[in-house]
Design an enzyme around this catalytic site. Structure first.
Site, PDB file in Angstrom:
ATOM      1  N   LYS A  22       0.845  -1.215   0.000  1.00  0.00           N
ATOM      2  CA  LYS A  22       0.000   0.000   0.000  1.00  0.00           C
ATOM      3  C   LYS A  22       0.868   1.249   0.000  1.00  0.00           C
ATOM      4  O   LYS A  22       0.658   2.188  -0.771  1.00  0.00           O
ATOM      5  CB  LYS A  22      -0.906   0.022   1.230  1.00  0.00           C
ATOM      6  CG  LYS A  22      -1.608   1.365   1.442  1.00  0.00           C
ATOM      7  CD  LYS A  22      -2.462   1.369   2.675  1.00  0.00           C
ATOM      8  CE  LYS A  22      -1.760   1.612   3.950  1.00  0.00           C
ATOM      9  NZ  LYS A  22      -1.430   3.014   4.234  1.00  0.00           N
ATOM     10  N   ASN A  23       1.878   1.282   0.861  1.00  0.00           N
ATOM     11  CA  ASN A  23       2.676   2.496   1.027  1.00  0.00           C
ATOM     12  C   ASN A  23       3.707   2.713  -0.075  1.00  0.00           C
ATOM     13  O   ASN A  23       4.423   3.708  -0.060  1.00  0.00           O
ATOM     14  CB  ASN A  23       3.333   2.493   2.412  1.00  0.00           C
ATOM     15  CG  ASN A  23       2.278   2.656   3.490  1.00  0.00           C
ATOM     16  OD1 ASN A  23       1.119   3.001   3.195  1.00  0.00           O
ATOM     17  ND2 ASN A  23       2.639   2.396   4.724  1.00  0.00           N
ATOM     18  N   CYS A 118      -4.734  12.600  12.534  1.00  0.00           N
ATOM     19  CA  CYS A 118      -5.517  11.361  12.565  1.00  0.00           C
ATOM     20  C   CYS A 118      -5.323  10.707  13.917  1.00  0.00           C
ATOM     21  O   CYS A 118      -4.661  11.270  14.791  1.00  0.00           O
ATOM     22  CB  CYS A 118      -5.105  10.429  11.429  1.00  0.00           C
ATOM     23  SG  CYS A 118      -3.533   9.619  11.742  1.00  0.00           S
ATOM     24  N   ARG A 123       0.203  14.763  12.677  1.00  0.00           N
ATOM     25  CA  ARG A 123       0.689  14.524  11.296  1.00  0.00           C
ATOM     26  C   ARG A 123       0.890  15.824  10.507  1.00  0.00           C
ATOM     27  O   ARG A 123       0.313  15.999   9.428  1.00  0.00           O
ATOM     28  CB  ARG A 123      -0.263  13.613  10.513  1.00  0.00           C
ATOM     29  CG  ARG A 123      -0.817  12.401  11.197  1.00  0.00           C
ATOM     30  CD  ARG A 123       0.031  11.173  11.227  1.00  0.00           C
ATOM     31  NE  ARG A 123       0.516  10.641   9.988  1.00  0.00           N
ATOM     32  CZ  ARG A 123       0.019   9.598   9.302  1.00  0.00           C
ATOM     33  NH1 ARG A 123      -1.076   9.025   9.752  1.00  0.00           N
ATOM     34  NH2 ARG A 123       0.570   9.135   8.216  1.00  0.00           N
ATOM     35  N   ASP A 309       4.692   0.918  12.118  1.00  0.00           N
ATOM     36  CA  ASP A 309       3.451   0.275  11.660  1.00  0.00           C
ATOM     37  C   ASP A 309       3.303  -1.142  12.195  1.00  0.00           C
ATOM     38  O   ASP A 309       2.226  -1.734  12.085  1.00  0.00           O
ATOM     39  CB  ASP A 309       3.393   0.260  10.129  1.00  0.00           C
ATOM     40  CG  ASP A 309       3.277   1.663   9.551  1.00  0.00           C
ATOM     41  OD1 ASP A 309       3.499   1.832   8.352  1.00  0.00           O
ATOM     42  OD2 ASP A 309       2.980   2.596  10.330  1.00  0.00           O
ATOM     43  N   ARG A 401      -8.751  -0.701   4.687  1.00  0.00           N
ATOM     44  CA  ARG A 401      -8.032   0.293   3.894  1.00  0.00           C
ATOM     45  C   ARG A 401      -6.636  -0.206   3.521  1.00  0.00           C
ATOM     46  O   ARG A 401      -6.051   0.230   2.548  1.00  0.00           O
ATOM     47  CB  ARG A 401      -7.845   1.578   4.701  1.00  0.00           C
ATOM     48  CG  ARG A 401      -9.101   2.405   4.875  1.00  0.00           C
ATOM     49  CD  ARG A 401      -8.766   3.701   5.556  1.00  0.00           C
ATOM     50  NE  ARG A 401      -7.582   4.283   4.943  1.00  0.00           N
ATOM     51  CZ  ARG A 401      -6.759   5.086   5.594  1.00  0.00           C
ATOM     52  NH1 ARG A 401      -6.978   5.366   6.860  1.00  0.00           N
ATOM     53  NH2 ARG A 401      -5.703   5.586   4.988  1.00  0.00           N
TER      54      ARG A 401
HETATM   55  C1  EPZ Z   1       4.169   6.995   6.055  1.00  0.00           C
HETATM   56  O1  EPZ Z   1       3.387   8.077   6.566  1.00  0.00           O
HETATM   57  C2  EPZ Z   1       3.227   5.782   6.017  1.00  0.00           C
HETATM   58  N1  EPZ Z   1       2.095   6.082   5.173  1.00  0.00           N
HETATM   59  C3  EPZ Z   1       2.747   5.466   7.427  1.00  0.00           C
HETATM   60  O2  EPZ Z   1       1.985   4.258   7.377  1.00  0.00           O
HETATM   61  C4  EPZ Z   1       3.953   5.205   8.324  1.00  0.00           C
HETATM   62  O3  EPZ Z   1       3.517   5.029   9.647  1.00  0.00           O
HETATM   63  C5  EPZ Z   1       4.922   6.410   8.268  1.00  0.00           C
HETATM   64  O4  EPZ Z   1       5.287   6.692   6.905  1.00  0.00           O
HETATM   65  C6  EPZ Z   1       6.191   6.162   9.053  1.00  0.00           C
HETATM   66  O5  EPZ Z   1       6.826   5.014   8.634  1.00  0.00           O
HETATM   67  C7  EPZ Z   1       2.243   6.009   3.821  1.00  0.00           C
HETATM   68  O6  EPZ Z   1       3.294   5.714   3.278  1.00  0.00           O
HETATM   69  C8  EPZ Z   1       1.027   6.296   2.995  1.00  0.00           C
HETATM   70  P1  EPZ Z   1       6.213  10.523   7.968  1.00  0.00           P
HETATM   71  P2  EPZ Z   1       3.925   9.597   6.493  1.00  0.00           P
HETATM   72  O7  EPZ Z   1       6.073  11.759   7.153  1.00  0.00           O
HETATM   73  O8  EPZ Z   1       4.636   9.815   5.205  1.00  0.00           O
HETATM   74  C9  EPZ Z   1       6.379  13.804  11.441  1.00  0.00           C
HETATM   75  C10 EPZ Z   1       0.178   2.799   7.753  1.00  0.00           C
HETATM   76  O9  EPZ Z   1      -0.203   2.254   8.801  1.00  0.00           O
HETATM   77  N2  EPZ Z   1       6.348  14.804  10.341  1.00  0.00           N
HETATM   78  O10 EPZ Z   1       7.464   9.742   7.841  1.00  0.00           O
HETATM   79  O11 EPZ Z   1       2.804  10.482   6.844  1.00  0.00           O
HETATM   80  C11 EPZ Z   1       5.026  13.087  11.595  1.00  0.00           C
HETATM   81  O12 EPZ Z   1       4.115  13.806  12.332  1.00  0.00           O
HETATM   82  C12 EPZ Z   1       0.602   4.278   7.767  1.00  0.00           C
HETATM   83  O13 EPZ Z   1       0.259   2.214   6.664  1.00  0.00           O
HETATM   84  C13 EPZ Z   1       6.483  16.144  10.644  1.00  0.00           C
HETATM   85  O14 EPZ Z   1       6.629  16.515  11.816  1.00  0.00           O
HETATM   86  O15 EPZ Z   1       4.962   9.561   7.706  1.00  0.00           O
HETATM   87  C14 EPZ Z   1       5.427  11.793  12.250  1.00  0.00           C
HETATM   88  O16 EPZ Z   1       5.488  11.951  13.620  1.00  0.00           O
HETATM   89  C15 EPZ Z   1       0.321   4.951   9.056  1.00  0.00           C
HETATM   90  N3  EPZ Z   1       6.420  17.039   9.623  1.00  0.00           N
HETATM   91  C16 EPZ Z   1       6.791  11.530  11.654  1.00  0.00           C
HETATM   92  O17 EPZ Z   1       7.277  12.770  11.126  1.00  0.00           O
HETATM   93  C17 EPZ Z   1       6.251  16.673   8.314  1.00  0.00           C
HETATM   94  O18 EPZ Z   1       6.187  17.542   7.430  1.00  0.00           O
HETATM   95  C18 EPZ Z   1       6.783  10.479  10.540  1.00  0.00           C
HETATM   96  O19 EPZ Z   1       5.943  10.922   9.510  1.00  0.00           O
HETATM   97  C19 EPZ Z   1       6.129  15.310   8.026  1.00  0.00           C
HETATM   98  C20 EPZ Z   1       6.182  14.379   9.063  1.00  0.00           C
END
Ligand code: EPZ
Length: 422
Positions: A22-23, A118, A123, A309, A401
């Site tokens: 998915k990701n 969420c 996020r 995850d 999902r």
């Molecule tokens: C991806 O989300 C995945 N989703 C998530 O999987 C996964 O948990 C996450 O990466 C971490 O591995 C998809 O790929 C669609 P991040 P993403 O940006 O890209 C902070 C699942 O269960 N952050 O690496 O949204 C954020 O708040 C889902 O399949 C900022 O502060 O994750 C978080 O604490 C859930 N500012 C951390 O970084 C930003 O601009 C990691 O977020 C961006 C992120």
């Protein structure tokens, strides 16, 4: 609302084939917008999120042919002309933000509603915007509307240091920079396998990306990207879920279509609990038959650390082993929504901010529980397969999902689970 009903199951036995990730497929479907030529994506999991991403591509003007029965999606974005991502789609799926990079690169403009927080955290997405600004885009935030608009005549390559190795920000900036003028360096980049899969797809389209999978990615921008065909990598989190399901039920399962490198941290932690994991020609065998499993400690980290995850899913296992385990969640600030649900099943868990202490027990008891988010939902299903009595999991739309044919795959391994429609 539809529910899953489970009863205590015998040790899972047999084989399961892992679907596409998915990701990985969500950013790849966004990346198809970068080309005017058809892109054919295969091994696409038939998931709600994929449907939403396809609808989003269509709303932006692309022609999308989705063939879920063949796990295939064809996108042709020659006539893409709309820079506005519709509110009703963006609010359904956070990954919608990933169309911003391609829109900026192709149309020089992107208008999108902020995805908002969420269940697992606020996020924020400021790192995405910081990257676009560094590439020369102007960013306008309309707080009242909760909308952001970005403009750029032509993006220009530059060095970008990410304050946190965000997966989404790395993907979005990589897609924008793929058609920028000059060279972009993304430093402290995310290193997840899904980033590498996206970079491989972009390179098949004629992109010039090096270093994906390391903390420094170099992108030499090109004028145009052509069409390409691509098979999505297997889903390492789905694979991890079935590895833990085999361990929790003290069963033995052959997992097909899995890349062992992608699940190294999960293998390491299962081994520490006393689970055998053997890689063979046909796939990976995970066995815990007649095993007395023991506790271990988990700290979630960006890849190649232990994946956040898998945290809830592994915690479900730790509630059933001998001894005390500690879990520290470092990636998301609110990812313990499953704890009260596991406690409703008799688990012994204490949390304090990002730390959780789990007292292992002999048995869980069946109960009515809720899937509070995608991975927490999967953890409740696994707990239901080992709990005494009947377990009912509701709000399963979260689970559907991200897991393709979840019930059928578990039934194929001998699990006592059914989907009850209203
Ligand atoms: C991806 O989300 C995945 N989703 C998530 O999987 C996964 O948990 C996450 O990466 C971490 O591995 C998809 O790929 C669609 P991040 P993403 O940006 O890209 C902070 C699942 O269960 N952050 O690496 O949204 C954020 O708040 C889902 O399949 C900022 O502060 O994750 C978080 O604490 C859930 N500012 C951390 O970084 C930003 O601009 C990691 O977020 C961006 C992120």
């Amino acid at each position: 609302m539809a529910k899953y009903i489970m009863k205590k199951s015998n040790p899972l036995q047999g084989e399961v084939c892992i679907s596409g990730a998915k990701n990985a497929v969500l950013p790849i479907l966004a990346a198809t917008l970068l080309s005017k030529e058809p892109c054919v994506i295969k091994d696409v999991p038939a998931l709600k999120d994929v449907e939403i991403m396809s609808k989003l591509n269509e709303a932006l003007g692309a022609i999308v042919e989705a063939e879920p029965e063949k796990n295939k999606v064809t996108v042709e974005a020659e006539k893409m002309n709309c820079p506005k991502a519709p509110y009703d789609l963006v609010t359904k799926m956070r990954a919608s933000i990933l169309v911003m990079g391609p829109l900026l690169a192709r149309l020089g403009k992107a208008e999108i509603f902020l995805p908002g927080g969420c269940a697992i955290g606020d996020r924020p997405v400021e790192l995405h915007f910081k990257g676009f600004k560094a590439l020369g885009a102007e960013i306008f935030m309309d707080e009242e509307e909760g909308k952001v608009t970005a403009h750029a005549d032509r993006l220009t390559g530059t060095d970008i240091y990410l304050d946190f190795p965000s997966v989404g920000a790395t993907e979005n900036i990589m897609m924008a920079a793929a058609m920028a003028e000059g060279i972009t360096l993304i430093e402290n980049a995310a290193q997840e396998p899904e980033i590498v899969d996206l970079a491989n797809f972009l390179n098949k389209m004629g992109g010039k990306i090096k270093g994906a999978g390391t903390d420094c990615i170099k992108i030499e921008g090109v004028e145009n990207l052509h069409g390409a065909e691509h098979n999505v990598i297997p889903d390492r989190i789905e694979a991890g879920t079935f590895m833990v399901a085999a361990a929790m039920t003290r069963g033995q399962v052959l997992i097909r279509n899995i890349l062992p490198d992608h699940v190294r941290p999960i293998i390491a932690k299962l081994n520490e609990c006393g689970v055998d994991v053997i890689m063979g020609e046909e796939g990976m065998i995970v066995s815990a038959v007649d095993k007395q499993l023991v506790s271990t400690d988990i700290k979630t980290l960006p890849y190649p650390g232990f994946p956040t995850d898998m945290q809830s899913i592994f915690m479900a296992l730790l509630t059933t082993v001998q001894g005390t385990s500690a879990v520290i969640e470092t990636v998301f600030e609110n990812r313990y929504m499953h704890v009260p649900q596991l406690k409703r099943m008799g688990a012994s868990i204490k949390t304090d901010d990002r730390c959780a202490i789990i007292e292992g027990k002999k048995e869980l008891r069946g109960n009515k529980v809720i899937a509070t988010d995608l991975r927490a939902g999967a953890a409740m299903v696994l707990a239901g397969l080992v709990a005494e009595g009947r377990t009912e999991v509701s709000e399963i739309y979260h689970i559907e999902r991200g897991y393709e044919h979840f019930v059928e795959k578990l039934q194929g391994l001998g699990a006592d689970i059914t989907r009850m429609d209203p």
